[in-house]
Design a protein around this motif. Structure first.
Motif, short mmCIF file in Angstrom:
data_model
loop_
_atom_site.label_atom_id
_atom_site.label_comp_id
_atom_site.label_asym_id
_atom_site.label_seq_id
_atom_site.Cartn_x
_atom_site.Cartn_y
_atom_site.Cartn_z
N UNK A 157 -13.98 0.07 -4.37
CA UNK A 157 -15.24 -0.23 -4.15
C UNK A 157 -15.24 -1.80 -4.06
N UNK A 158 -15.21 -2.50 -3.03
CA UNK A 158 -14.97 -4.05 -2.95
C UNK A 158 -16.59 -4.66 -3.18
N UNK A 159 -16.30 -5.65 -3.75
CA UNK A 159 -17.59 -6.57 -3.98
C UNK A 159 -17.90 -7.78 -2.92
N UNK A 160 -16.71 -8.16 -2.40
CA UNK A 160 -16.70 -9.23 -1.76
C UNK A 160 -15.80 -9.20 -0.49
N UNK A 161 -16.43 -9.78 0.47
CA UNK A 161 -15.06 -9.93 1.88
C UNK A 161 -15.28 -11.53 2.47
N UNK A 162 -14.32 -11.87 2.98
CA UNK A 162 -14.33 -12.92 3.92
C UNK A 162 -13.98 -12.70 5.28
N UNK A 187 -11.30 -5.69 -3.90
CA UNK A 187 -11.80 -4.96 -5.10
C UNK A 187 -11.10 -5.50 -6.41
N UNK A 188 -11.58 -5.99 -7.20
CA UNK A 188 -10.93 -6.62 -8.14
C UNK A 188 -11.05 -5.68 -9.43
N UNK A 189 -11.26 -4.21 -9.45
CA UNK A 189 -11.07 -3.24 -10.22
C UNK A 189 -9.66 -2.53 -9.90
N UNK A 190 -9.60 -2.34 -8.55
CA UNK A 190 -8.07 -1.59 -8.32
C UNK A 190 -7.13 -2.50 -7.82
N UNK A 191 -7.53 -3.83 -7.49
CA UNK A 191 -6.73 -5.00 -7.28
C UNK A 191 -6.18 -4.67 -5.92
N UNK A 192 -7.05 -4.30 -4.97
CA UNK A 192 -6.82 -3.99 -3.68
C UNK A 192 -7.53 -4.71 -2.82
N UNK A 193 -6.90 -5.19 -1.60
CA UNK A 193 -7.39 -5.91 -0.46
C UNK A 193 -7.16 -5.05 0.84
#
Length: 127
Positions: free
Chosen positions: A64-69, A86-92
């Motif tokens: 559940x990502x919160x930010x993108x560039x 996603x800073x919770x699951x550490x995934x990009x």
């Protein structure tokens, strides 16, 4: 973390997006509001922070990502790549014309100084 090197070299503008939902399918833009546009040293700082994100193992959260560039070259269309964090699951997850399949999904350590500095940049862009 690995970014597509040629795309990074061509990046003239980064659009920061506060993600509001997941896209209907993979490979399309993440819906949300553009909260900032970075050029010059600000764009370079963000790309350097992203490239310095240390690798990590996957953490389960469902992504559940919160930010993108979104990175653009001078022509501003289409984006070279989009990276959703996603800073919770550490995934990009990345997609775009400049992203090879091997770089599409990566994991980073969200508890490190580069990750926390990146998150601070995002949060400062959309108070």
């Amino acid at each position: 973390m690995q970014l597509p090197a040629e795309a990074v070299a061509a990046t003239a503008l980064i659009e920061v997006v506060r993600i509001s939902a997941l896209p209907a399918e993979r490979g399309v833009a993440y819906p949300g509001r553009a909260v900032a546009h970075w050029t010059g040293s600000k764009a370079a700082e963000a790309l350097t922070l992203i490239e310095n994100l240390p690798s990590s193992e996957q953490h389960r959260c469902g992504f559940w990502p919160g930010w993108s560039i979104r990175a653009y070259e001078e022509s501003l269309d289409p984006p070279l790549f989009e990276a959703a964090f996603c800073f919770t699951c550490h995934e990009v997850r990345m997609h775009g014309t400049a992203v090879p399949p091997a770089l599409a999904t990566q994991f980073f350590n969200a508890d490190t100084p580069p990750a926390q500095a990146l998150l601070t940049l995002f949060r400062t862009a959309a108070p």
